[in-house]
Design a protein around this motif. Structure first.
Motif, mmCIF file in Angstrom:
data_model
loop_
_atom_site.group_PDB
_atom_site.id
_atom_site.type_symbol
_atom_site.label_atom_id
_atom_site.label_comp_id
_atom_site.label_asym_id
_atom_site.label_seq_id
_atom_site.Cartn_x
_atom_site.Cartn_y
_atom_site.Cartn_z
ATOM 1 N N ASP A 242 37.929 6.915 23.457
ATOM 2 C CA ASP A 242 38.758 6.993 22.254
ATOM 3 C C ASP A 242 39.318 8.414 22.177
ATOM 4 O O ASP A 242 38.619 9.351 21.818
ATOM 5 N N ALA A 243 40.587 8.563 22.529
ATOM 6 C CA ALA A 243 41.179 9.898 22.635
ATOM 7 C C ALA A 243 41.080 10.682 21.330
ATOM 8 O O ALA A 243 40.795 11.894 21.335
ATOM 9 N N GLU A 244 41.285 10.018 20.212
ATOM 10 C CA GLU A 244 41.239 10.717 18.922
ATOM 11 C C GLU A 244 39.821 11.176 18.609
ATOM 12 O O GLU A 244 39.603 12.324 18.189
ATOM 13 N N ALA A 245 38.850 10.291 18.814
ATOM 14 C CA ALA A 245 37.459 10.648 18.528
ATOM 15 C C ALA A 245 36.986 11.762 19.452
ATOM 16 O O ALA A 245 36.282 12.692 19.019
ATOM 17 N N LEU A 246 37.365 11.691 20.720
ATOM 18 C CA LEU A 246 36.972 12.740 21.658
ATOM 19 C C LEU A 246 37.600 14.067 21.263
ATOM 20 O O LEU A 246 36.936 15.108 21.290
ATOM 21 N N GLY A 247 38.865 14.035 20.869
ATOM 22 C CA GLY A 247 39.524 15.258 20.449
ATOM 23 C C GLY A 247 38.839 15.904 19.257
ATOM 24 O O GLY A 247 38.676 17.138 19.206
ATOM 25 N N GLU A 248 38.422 15.096 18.302
ATOM 26 C CA GLU A 248 37.713 15.626 17.136
ATOM 27 C C GLU A 248 36.372 16.253 17.533
ATOM 28 O O GLU A 248 35.988 17.308 17.016
ATOM 29 N N SER A 249 35.672 15.589 18.458
ATOM 30 C CA SER A 249 34.377 16.118 18.911
ATOM 31 C C SER A 249 34.556 17.427 19.663
ATOM 32 O O SER A 249 33.758 18.367 19.505
ATOM 33 N N LEU A 250 35.600 17.505 20.481
ATOM 34 C CA LEU A 250 35.878 18.738 21.210
ATOM 35 C C LEU A 250 36.204 19.883 20.249
ATOM 36 O O LEU A 250 35.692 20.998 20.398
ATOM 37 N N ASP A 251 37.028 19.597 19.264
ATOM 38 C CA ASP A 251 37.387 20.630 18.295
ATOM 39 C C ASP A 251 36.155 21.128 17.545
ATOM 40 O O ASP A 251 36.014 22.335 17.296
ATOM 41 N N GLU A 252 35.264 20.201 17.192
ATOM 42 C CA GLU A 252 34.053 20.596 16.467
ATOM 43 C C GLU A 252 33.137 21.440 17.339
ATOM 44 O O GLU A 252 32.560 22.437 16.879
ATOM 45 N N ALA A 253 32.993 21.063 18.614
ATOM 46 C CA ALA A 253 32.145 21.840 19.529
ATOM 47 C C ALA A 253 32.710 23.247 19.706
ATOM 48 O O ALA A 253 31.961 24.243 19.686
ATOM 49 N N ARG A 254 34.025 23.344 19.863
ATOM 50 C CA ARG A 254 34.653 24.663 20.021
ATOM 51 C C ARG A 254 34.507 25.498 18.746
ATOM 52 O O ARG A 254 34.241 26.707 18.801
ATOM 53 N N ARG A 255 34.699 24.861 17.585
ATOM 54 C CA ARG A 255 34.591 25.575 16.317
ATOM 55 C C ARG A 255 33.190 26.136 16.136
ATOM 56 O O ARG A 255 33.009 27.299 15.765
#
Length: 328
Positions: A242-255
């Motif tokens: 799920d591209a959107e869900a993965l993107g959100e998880s990546l952003d949270e990990a980076r943050r």
């Protein structure tokens, strides 16, 4: 195995220095004990190892010759490194079919906490129950002994194999695991297949080995060995698709990592590394997160290994030393 000659290090000292320089690791006493054990075996012991379908590989090639160099353009840290090996995994033993191999496990980026193993070409996760190389070989031996007990044919070859394995067990238990008197199925039930306890010092990862981290997980992951593996894997693979869900998880990990907690970057990076399956995007994301997390955690050796592996993940073979045998 130690000493100096002609101004240069030799034997054990040379091996230790090579790994400090190139891997940033402190090799445990148990791997030197294992190397000495291998060197002590006579023809019957070596044949017994063949019966077990195991052979020393990976970093043990440098025990034989600490001066070996990789082929041009290849980083030595990928020698013996299979596609899905986490950076914490340093191969020393090939174990038979379906890519089974064993490695020392360095999850703090410097010291060894035990032995890990898994089937690179098959399903299942990483097993970290063995604490030393000799304990890992003992488990393999007793599985083979269990199979011999089930063999309905009691011919000369079976008897010969049983004799060789018995001698190998005697030699091994004289050094380690001698207090474990069980054999065959009884040994496997007691030590090899028992459900491992929950480890509060590590957090659940998709590869099954857990990650050493003290921060918080964005997913509220349980401690290592505390998750329902099927449900966890189903959720993670669904999220990766799920591209959107993965993107959100990546952003949270980076943050979180930017804010001083690299735990989620480490966990998500390990998961993406394990689940890359030849996908260049997942490989790149895994490398980004892992390198960032390891540096933030003060594990530069693992960061360098992760980066080297990313550059060489498409290699068709795991042996990269100049004079080494071909080992797929």
């Amino acid at each position: 195995m130690s000493g100096e000659k002609g101004g240069g290090l030799t034997g054990r000292a040379a091996v230790e220095e090579r790994f400090r320089q190139d891997w940033g690791l402190e090799l445990p006493e148990s791997i030197f004990q294992f190397w000495e054990f291998l060197g002590s075996l006579g023809p019957d012991g070596e044949r017994a190892l063949q019966d077990l379908d195991v052979s020393p590989v990976g970093i043990l090639d440098l025990f034989a010759d600490p001066g070996l160099r990789p082929r041009d353009g290849i980083d030595v840290r990928v020698h013996g490194r299979y596609y899905r090996d986490p950076p914490e995994f340093v191969t020393f033993l090939h174990g038979g079919s379906d890519g089974l191999h064993h490695g020392l496990w360095f999850d703090d980026g410097r010291t060894c906490s035990g032995v890990a193993s898994y089937y690179n070409n098959d399903g299942g996760g990483i097993d970290t129950r063995a604490k030393t190389p000799l304990e890992a070989v003992r488990a393999i031996l007793e599985r083979c002994w269990r199979d011999l007990d089930d063999d309905v044919q009691d011919d000369d070859e079976v008897s010969a194999r049983r004799s060789r394995l018995g001698l190998l067990r005697d030699a091994l238990t004289a050094v380690e695991t001698g207090e474990r008197t069980e054999t065959g199925l009884a040994y496997s039930r007691a030590y090899d297949t028992a459900v491992p306890p929950v480890d509060p010092d590590r957090i659940t990862t998709l590869d099954g080995a857990g990650a050493l981290a003290s921060g918080d997980s964005a997913l509220g992951r349980p401690a290592h060995n505390g998750a329902d593996e099927y449900k966890f894997a189903t959720y993670m693979y669904g999220m990766f698709d799920d591209a959107e869900a993965l993107g959100e998880s990546l952003d949270e990990a980076r943050r979180r990592c930017s804010a001083g907690d690299p735990t989620e970057a480490l966990l998500l990076g390990r998961d993406l590394h394990w689940a890359s399956a030849g996908d260049p995007e997942r490989e790149a994301l895994a490398n980004e997160l892992l390198v960032t997390a390891y540096r933030a955690l003060g594990r530069p050796g693992l960061a360098q290994t992760a980066d080297a592996h990313h550059r060489h993940r498409s290699l068709p073979q795991v042996d990269v030393l100049e004079t080494n045998r071909d080992q797929v």
